[in-house]
Enzyme design. Structure first.
Site, short mmCIF file in Angstrom:
data_model
loop_
_atom_site.label_atom_id
_atom_site.label_comp_id
_atom_site.label_asym_id
_atom_site.label_seq_id
_atom_site.Cartn_x
_atom_site.Cartn_y
_atom_site.Cartn_z
N HIS A 144 0.28 -1.33 0.27
CA HIS A 144 0.42 -0.11 -0.10
C HIS A 144 1.18 0.99 -0.21
O HIS A 144 1.49 0.76 0.05
CB HIS A 144 -0.90 0.10 0.70
CG HIS A 144 -1.65 -1.42 1.01
ND1 HIS A 144 -2.12 -2.25 1.49
CD2 HIS A 144 -3.39 -0.48 0.56
CE1 HIS A 144 -3.12 -2.84 1.28
NE2 HIS A 144 -3.84 -2.22 0.86
N LYS A 148 -0.66 4.53 4.33
CA LYS A 148 -0.93 3.70 5.22
C LYS A 148 -1.07 3.58 6.85
O LYS A 148 0.20 3.60 6.46
CB LYS A 148 -1.43 2.40 4.15
CG LYS A 148 -2.46 1.83 5.11
CD LYS A 148 -3.06 0.47 4.03
CE LYS A 148 -3.57 -0.81 4.67
NZ LYS A 148 -5.04 -0.41 5.11
#
Length: 251
Positions: A144, A148
């Site tokens: 990600h 995040k």
């Protein structure tokens, strides 16, 4: 017309949902909730810092905020009998119990990932697990963007829990460090963070002299935004209960 209250409206997912709703004549965002002062001025709907009695009426709440707000949000929704779509990740076991209790009063849809592809990926992983058996080791790798907060991703955990539900002997190892052989029944879960990666999940089944990899790649957050809006429209017509992507796809 589906009237939406959007929590976390100024975040990345909130922005994506707002863009899609602006193109859809069957939906409207009545208000948003966010604490970001600068971003609030750019929205085309009223934005509040917290839930209260001054919030405009809505048919459904979509939540992509933070876990710390979940309990208060559930209580607010229950008082007004408003369906609740939960896309927030990093929810605790105690908060899951709060959602379960609240689902006797209102319809609640919860998914760590709103993508149709991720649902299919999980189902394929269960098929592979059953067919390949314990001779194949399982590893889950998720990637990600650098911003995040939670690791591993809620989606990776959801996939891992589905596999463990099918085989109670399995257990999780988060990353690896040191000198230790891989244990039997271990599912390795690994997180990668960098750049602007919207979301990538890979499930590796490694056996003797062969391996199988199942993977899903999201090129933008619009994938998740579309899923959340689809869930919101569907949930607005459901009775009280706790629903998941499986309910949305199968029905």
């Amino acid at each position: 017309m589906l009237d939406i209250l959007l929590l976390g409206c100024c975040g990345k997912m909130g922005t994506a949902i707002s863009q899609l709703v602006a193109q859809n004549h069957e939906m409207s965002i009545q208000a948003g909730i966010d604490c970001s002062q600068d971003s609030r001025q750019q929205m085309e709907f009223p934005v509040f810092t917290k839930l209260g009695n001054d919030i405009p009426p809505a048919d459904v709440v979509i939540d992509f905020s933070v876990p710390e707000l979940l309990t208060d949000t559930v209580e607010w929704c229950c008082e007004r009998k408003i369906p609740y779509v939960v896309g927030t990740t990093g929810i605790s076991v105690a908060q899951e119990k709060v959602l379960q209790r609240a689902s006797t009063l209102i319809p609640i849809f919860e998914s760590a990932n709103m993508s149709l592809g991720i649902y299919v990926l999980t189902e394929l992983a269960l098929v592979a697990q059953k067919a390949l058996g314990e001779d194949f080791d399982i590893e889950i790798i998720e990637r990600h963007h650098r911003g995040k907060v939670d690791s591993p991703s809620g989606t990776a955990l959801s996939i891992a829990k589905s596999l463990r539900n099918a085989d109670k002997e399995l257990f999780f190892t988060y990353g690896r460090k040191g000198q230790k052989k891989r244990a039997m029944g271990e599912i390795g879960i690994h997180s990668v963070r960098g750049g602007t990666i919207a979301g990538e999940h890979e499930i590796l089944f490694a056996g003797a002299d062969e391996s199988l990899t199942l993977s899903h790649h999201a090129s933008s957050r619009m994938v998740f935004a579309r899923g959340a809006l689809r869930a919101a429209m569907w949930l607005s017509h459901q009775p009280p209960g706790k629903y998941t992507m499986k309910d949305l796809i199968v029905t």
